[in-house]
Design a protein around this motif. Sequence first.
Motif, short mmCIF file in Angstrom:
data_model
loop_
_atom_site.label_atom_id
_atom_site.label_comp_id
_atom_site.label_asym_id
_atom_site.label_seq_id
_atom_site.Cartn_x
_atom_site.Cartn_y
_atom_site.Cartn_z
N HIS A 1 20.84 38.65 39.31
CA HIS A 1 20.38 37.57 38.43
C HIS A 1 21.39 36.42 38.38
CE1 HIS A 1 17.09 39.94 36.31
NE2 HIS A 1 17.73 40.87 36.98
N ARG A 2 22.59 36.64 38.89
CA ARG A 2 23.62 35.60 38.79
C ARG A 2 23.22 34.31 39.49
NH1 ARG A 2 28.55 35.94 41.88
NH2 ARG A 2 28.38 38.22 41.65
N PRO A 3 22.57 34.34 40.68
CA PRO A 3 22.14 33.07 41.29
C PRO A 3 21.22 32.25 40.38
CG PRO A 3 22.10 34.81 42.92
CD PRO A 3 22.34 35.48 41.61
N LEU A 4 20.34 32.92 39.63
CA LEU A 4 19.47 32.22 38.69
C LEU A 4 20.29 31.68 37.52
CD1 LEU A 4 16.77 31.26 37.62
CD2 LEU A 4 16.36 33.58 36.73
N TYR A 5 21.22 32.47 37.03
CA TYR A 5 22.14 32.04 35.97
C TYR A 5 22.82 30.75 36.39
CZ TYR A 5 26.17 32.61 32.70
OH TYR A 5 27.14 32.43 31.75
N ASP A 6 23.34 30.74 37.62
CA ASP A 6 24.05 29.55 38.11
C ASP A 6 23.10 28.37 38.35
OD1 ASP A 6 26.42 30.98 38.04
OD2 ASP A 6 26.36 31.52 40.17
N TRP A 7 21.90 28.66 38.84
CA TRP A 7 20.93 27.59 39.11
C TRP A 7 20.57 26.85 37.83
CZ3 TRP A 7 16.06 26.10 37.62
CH2 TRP A 7 15.39 25.19 38.45
N ILE B 1 22.33 26.69 35.03
CA ILE B 1 23.51 25.94 34.56
C ILE B 1 23.64 24.62 35.32
CG2 ILE B 1 26.04 25.95 34.51
CD1 ILE B 1 24.87 27.67 32.33
N GLU B 2 23.37 24.67 36.62
CA GLU B 2 23.51 23.47 37.46
C GLU B 2 22.40 22.44 37.20
OE1 GLU B 2 23.44 25.11 41.33
OE2 GLU B 2 25.42 26.06 41.16
N HIS B 3 21.24 22.89 36.76
CA HIS B 3 20.10 21.99 36.62
C HIS B 3 19.87 21.52 35.17
CE1 HIS B 3 19.28 23.41 40.68
NE2 HIS B 3 18.43 22.42 40.83
N LEU B 4 20.75 21.91 34.27
CA LEU B 4 20.59 21.52 32.87
C LEU B 4 21.84 20.80 32.37
CD1 LEU B 4 18.91 24.76 31.46
CD2 LEU B 4 17.84 22.50 31.67
N PRO B 5 21.70 19.90 31.41
CA PRO B 5 22.85 19.16 30.87
C PRO B 5 23.61 19.98 29.82
CG PRO B 5 20.84 18.39 29.81
CD PRO B 5 20.40 19.39 30.85
N VAL B 6 24.10 21.15 30.25
CA VAL B 6 24.77 22.05 29.31
C VAL B 6 26.19 21.56 29.02
CG1 VAL B 6 23.39 24.06 29.94
CG2 VAL B 6 25.43 23.52 31.26
N PRO B 7 26.74 21.95 27.85
CA PRO B 7 28.05 21.41 27.46
C PRO B 7 29.24 22.10 28.11
CG PRO B 7 27.17 22.81 25.72
CD PRO B 7 26.08 22.68 26.75
N SER B 8 29.04 23.24 28.78
CA SER B 8 30.15 23.90 29.47
C SER B 8 29.61 24.68 30.65
CB SER B 8 30.91 24.83 28.51
OG SER B 8 30.11 25.94 28.14
N ARG B 9 30.52 25.18 31.49
CA ARG B 9 30.12 25.87 32.71
C ARG B 9 30.67 27.29 32.75
NH1 ARG B 9 26.34 22.81 35.82
NH2 ARG B 9 26.46 20.75 34.87
N PRO B 10 30.01 28.20 32.05
CA PRO B 10 30.49 29.60 32.07
C PRO B 10 30.27 30.24 33.43
CG PRO B 10 28.37 29.45 30.97
CD PRO B 10 28.80 28.05 31.25
N ARG B 11 30.99 31.32 33.67
CA ARG B 11 30.81 32.09 34.90
C ARG B 11 30.48 33.53 34.54
NH1 ARG B 11 35.05 31.83 39.56
NH2 ARG B 11 33.32 33.00 40.46
N GLN B 12 29.59 34.12 35.31
CA GLN B 12 29.17 35.49 35.07
C GLN B 12 29.94 36.44 35.99
OE1 GLN B 12 24.89 36.48 34.68
NE2 GLN B 12 25.23 38.05 36.24
N TYR B 13 30.35 37.58 35.42
CA TYR B 13 31.03 38.64 36.17
C TYR B 13 30.34 39.96 35.86
CZ TYR B 13 34.72 35.08 36.38
OH TYR B 13 35.41 33.91 36.58
N GLU B 14 30.28 40.84 36.83
CA GLU B 14 29.60 42.11 36.64
C GLU B 14 30.58 43.28 36.81
OE1 GLU B 14 28.59 40.21 39.48
OE2 GLU B 14 27.36 38.87 38.25
N PHE B 15 30.33 44.34 36.05
CA PHE B 15 31.13 45.56 36.15
C PHE B 15 30.21 46.77 36.13
CE2 PHE B 15 30.36 45.09 31.67
CZ PHE B 15 30.35 46.38 31.14
N GLY B 16 30.73 47.90 36.54
CA GLY B 16 29.95 49.13 36.60
C GLY B 16 29.70 49.68 35.20
N ARG B 17 28.45 50.02 34.91
CA ARG B 17 28.09 50.54 33.60
C ARG B 17 28.58 51.97 33.45
NH1 ARG B 17 21.87 50.76 32.76
NH2 ARG B 17 22.53 51.98 30.96
#
Length: 553
Positions: free
Chosen positions: A235-241, A243-259
Amino acid sequence: MDNKPANNFLYNIVAEDLAAGRVNQVVTRFPPEPNGYLHVGHAKSICLNFGLAEAFGGECNLRFDDTNPEKESPEYVASIEEDVRWLGYQWAGEVRYASNYFQQFYDWAVHLVEQGDAYVCDLNAEQAREYRGTLTEPGKNSPYRERDVAENLDLLARMKAGEFEEGSRVLRARIDMASPNMNLRDPILYRIRKVAHHQTGSEWCIYPTYDFAHGQEDAIEGITHSICTLEFEDHRPLYDWLIEHLPVPSRPRQYEFGRLNLNYTVTSKRKLKQLVDEGVVAGWDDPRMPTISGMRRRGFTPRAIRKFCEMIGVTRSDGVVDVAMLEHAIRDDLNENAPRAMCVLRPLKVVLTDYPADQVEQLAAPAHPSREDLGERALPFGRELYIDAEDFREEANKKFKRLVLGKRVRLRNAYVIEADEVVKDADGNVVEVRAHTIPGTLGNDPEDGVKPKGVIQWVSAAGGRQATVRLYDRLFTHESPDKGDNDFMTLVNPDSLQVVAGAWIEPGLAAAKPEQNFQFEREGYFVADRREHSEAAPVFNMTIGLRDTWNKG
């Protein structure tokens, strides 16, 4: 995380981001959906997100991703807040909700439509599945994909106004129906749900999907490290897409770990709810449940759970952790911190025929073998007392180190006694043992030099109290109860709970505070039940046995 953890790749990422100046202050978040009680897997996420913020002097938000009101309730909200506090963490500022941002989400949805990056689609659910394609075949464009901006804006506004039925229309992102990543094949951003929301009431009848809300929430809150379990990696590519296509106030990054996956355990909220709804357990906080509230009622401590999460580390791969590792962390903590006490689960009366009937002697014993700061406990001693039925035999071989007719045993912290005779009922069962004390043996060796065969626990009939004690075993008999074709409901352990209604306890245990832990000597670790224990009617739950099977080489 006061010191650098040995096995936590995210700690290293955060440290590098700070050192390189990519972030000035660490801001994380714990974003549960309020659709059930939190479980042991969430405990790992709580410790990770709050722990990273603590380690680097940052902040962690508690945010409820409440975008699915049909399955959410204030009960779950309250339980989650309580769980986080109980584990020893405090979130930054006020509790946050995705619903706080519903208007902003809608405005951004309008922005996507105006930019040509979103459209209203009329395909029903079955048609949408057909158009979506498969993992090996690309999807097809919706026939509504080329609607013009004006029509899409009109339809979206009418969706918001409640003009259309549920399932008749959705708002979708316009990305790529041929993308190898299924999450980018024009994903749904909004759907019609004509249900009241536990925070916003009836203000909205369209709700954003989690995928649409997630990244935008992070951006609004200035999250620097948005940490998710591995199932969100695709889902991270959609998360990034977004963020890139909206006038959001900051640019967070997503990281994944093993549950966190534990053997002999089910952590699916749906399946845990089924256990509750079908009465297999007595609620979300049943001590057999892997929920945080269940573990709390079982007598697990926040300190031990946090230690366990530190032990298992944070990696980039999913795996199954042996539940014995969690049990080890619990035992290790309780061994060091839990006061000792005596409890007789299967009482057998012993009458000391040489002891005065009207005499009650006040003995004392340390509350802990190595913790002088815990003080002493009072043990009234009289003519009649109770021992465990399993600690007596009329005849036994030399391997039996407890009470036998004609033999001696020490009552822990009291006298050495010798069994003389038994009293039996009409069926031949021993109901009473008559014995005598050996003079001069209170805290000393017997005067005649004869050593007792062993040491057993006891409770005085004169000063002891009766209590209800619940003995717990694992809830499932199979190490992978919900794997593959397993029907987890058929693997429930029928012997996971045994209630002992007539146990005898030291008098001081009745005054224990709810949630106070003890080691019942030779029996295991127990806790005064947080819901039902009282001085008038003591109730103790078995936390865990004494034997540790983990890490024995």
